[in-house]
Write an enzyme that holds these catalytic residues in place. Structure first.
Site, PDB file in Angstrom:
ATOM      1  N   GLY A 135       0.825  -1.366  -0.103  1.00 21.47           N
ATOM      2  CA  GLY A 135      -0.013   0.061   0.042  1.00 21.47           C
ATOM      3  C   GLY A 135       0.908   1.412  -0.076  1.00 21.47           C
ATOM      4  O   GLY A 135       0.412   2.243   0.318  1.00 21.47           O
ATOM      5  N   GLU A 248      21.181   6.270  -6.276  1.00 17.81           N
ATOM      6  CA  GLU A 248      20.236   5.247  -6.646  1.00 17.81           C
ATOM      7  C   GLU A 248      19.501   5.851  -8.012  1.00 17.81           C
ATOM      8  O   GLU A 248      19.560   4.965  -8.940  1.00 17.81           O
ATOM      9  CB  GLU A 248      19.170   4.890  -5.695  1.00 17.81           C
ATOM     10  CG  GLU A 248      18.214   3.967  -6.397  1.00 17.81           C
ATOM     11  CD  GLU A 248      17.210   3.304  -5.360  1.00 17.81           C
ATOM     12  OE1 GLU A 248      16.293   2.602  -5.829  1.00 17.81           O
ATOM     13  OE2 GLU A 248      17.127   3.649  -4.300  1.00 17.81           O
TER      14      GLU A 248
END
Length: 385
Positions: A135, A248
């Site tokens: 979620g 990243e």
């Protein structure tokens, strides 16, 4: 011949590149088809990377690393994996080196670094980072995994999904709520390893692409995590995530441009050989113009990301710059793969052709590490400051 004039690498870098290229040709490319069927690379490949000094090269010598702080070597590692066309390895191995390891090296206790970094360097320990939940994707503040302070340890409960390297992972950096009432300031980071009771994994997902990259769910049920496995300070996990996400996203951009170049170069070879109407399809104006468009944009992208690599070496790449790289270069990768499928005609839709796999592999690049819609939001925040 497509070849970008590059000025950021010296002779030592190119020696490293050639050594790595030879290793990939011998130890990765021949096995990639098998790994795609197995839904993961082999553990042996990780060991071989470690034996040859390609894992966590930035780690201090005291842990067995090479203490190389020049990010250009990390960039070469990502580039060469991408240029091999092996998309799964081009994502999984760099995640271990350049995304997970920095969390432990920058924020880990000395005990944690001594316990995990040597194995990550040798390839005995495979790592992952677990942020996304069923979620909570781009909205990290919405995570529901919890970490309760029990005095001499933390008790962690929750689940994570879409975890790269998840199935093989021995060491996982996990984001959890230490105070659910404080939003982003209630998030902390922990190291969880495979030997901790209550930690389990789902089966690898059936993904559209990146079949050689193991991706799965992780589950934590009353996992006791020692205090020494807290990364940094309690409640500062979100800040650490935002700090490390810049690298990243730059890594994703580097992989994107390299994989796009691999797809483009294989397509150049194909159109030279493919005959239609009595001549090579490379002689048709549409083919030539499409190659020109792709070549120009790839050259532009490569020069751009080379500049970012140098700026990152000087610690000058901020969140917006990294987001721009991730957004622009993954969009470019998807566009190039689509154009190359078209130039292959019906063969481009056959799985046995690398261009079909490249097309499937590329699509997720615009989703993970923050969706490209989130990248636009981060870019525009800086513009409107």
């Amino acid at each position: 011949m497509y070849k970008v004039l590059r000025t950021i690498y010296n002779e030592e870098h190119e020696m490293f590149r050639q050594s790595l290229r030879d290793f990939i040709a011998k130890e990765i490319t021949p096995f990639n088809a098998e790994w795609e069927k197995n839904k993961m690379v082999s553990r042996e490949s990780w060991k071989k990377l470690g034996d040859n000094g390609f894992l966590c090269i930035q780690a201090p010598e005291e842990f067995g690393g090479l203490n190389i702080q020049d990010f250009r070597y990390n960039a070469i590692f990502v580039e060469e994996l991408g240029l091999s066309g092996c998309s799964g390895p081009a994502i999984g191995y760099p995640l271990h080196n350049d995304i997970v390891a920095p969390y432990i090296l920058h924020y880990g206790t000395e005990a944690a670094k001594a316990k995990y970094i040597p194995g990550m360097i040798s390839g005995d320990l495979i790592s992952a980072v677990a942020m996304t939940e069923p979620g909570a994707g781009s909205d990290l503040q919405a995570i529901r995994s919890t970490a309760v302070d029990k005095g001499d340890h933390y008790l962690i409960n929750g689940s994570k999904t879409f975890i790269t390297n998840g199935y093989l992972a021995d060491v996982v950096v996990v984001a959890a709520k230490t105070d659910p009432t404080k939003g982003a300031k209630g998030i902390s980071l922990f190291i969880i390893d495979k030997d901790m009771a209550g930690f389990s994994k789902g089966v690898p997902f059936e993904k559209v692409g990146l079949h050689a990259q193991d991706t799965c769910e992780l589950f934590f049920e009353d996992v006791k995590v020692p205090k020494e496995n807290l990364l940094g300070k309690v409640g500062e996990g979100f800040k650490y995530l935002m700090t490390e996400l810049a690298q990243e996203r730059l890594i994703v951009g580097l992989a994107a441009i390299s994989l796009a170049e691999s797809t483009f170069l294989s397509t150049v070879d194909y159109v030279k050989q493919r005959q239609a109407f009595g001549k090579s399809i490379s002689e048709f104006q549409n083919t030539r113009f499409k190659l020109a468009e792709m070549g120009a944009k790839l050259e532009q992208g490569r020069i751009y990301v080379d500049q970012l690599v140098m700026l990152h070496n000087e610690k000058k790449v901020d969140s917006a710059m990294a987001s721009s790289a991730k957004y622009l270069l993954t969009e470019l990768q998807c566009w190039v793969s689509d154009e190359c499928v078209q130039l292959h005609g019906g063969y481009g839709y056959m799985w046995e052709y690398g261009v079909a796999r490249a097309f499937a592999d590329a699509r997720v690049q615009r989703i993970y590490a923050g969706t490209n819609e989130i990248m636009k939001e981060l870019i525009v925040r800086k513009i409107l400051e």
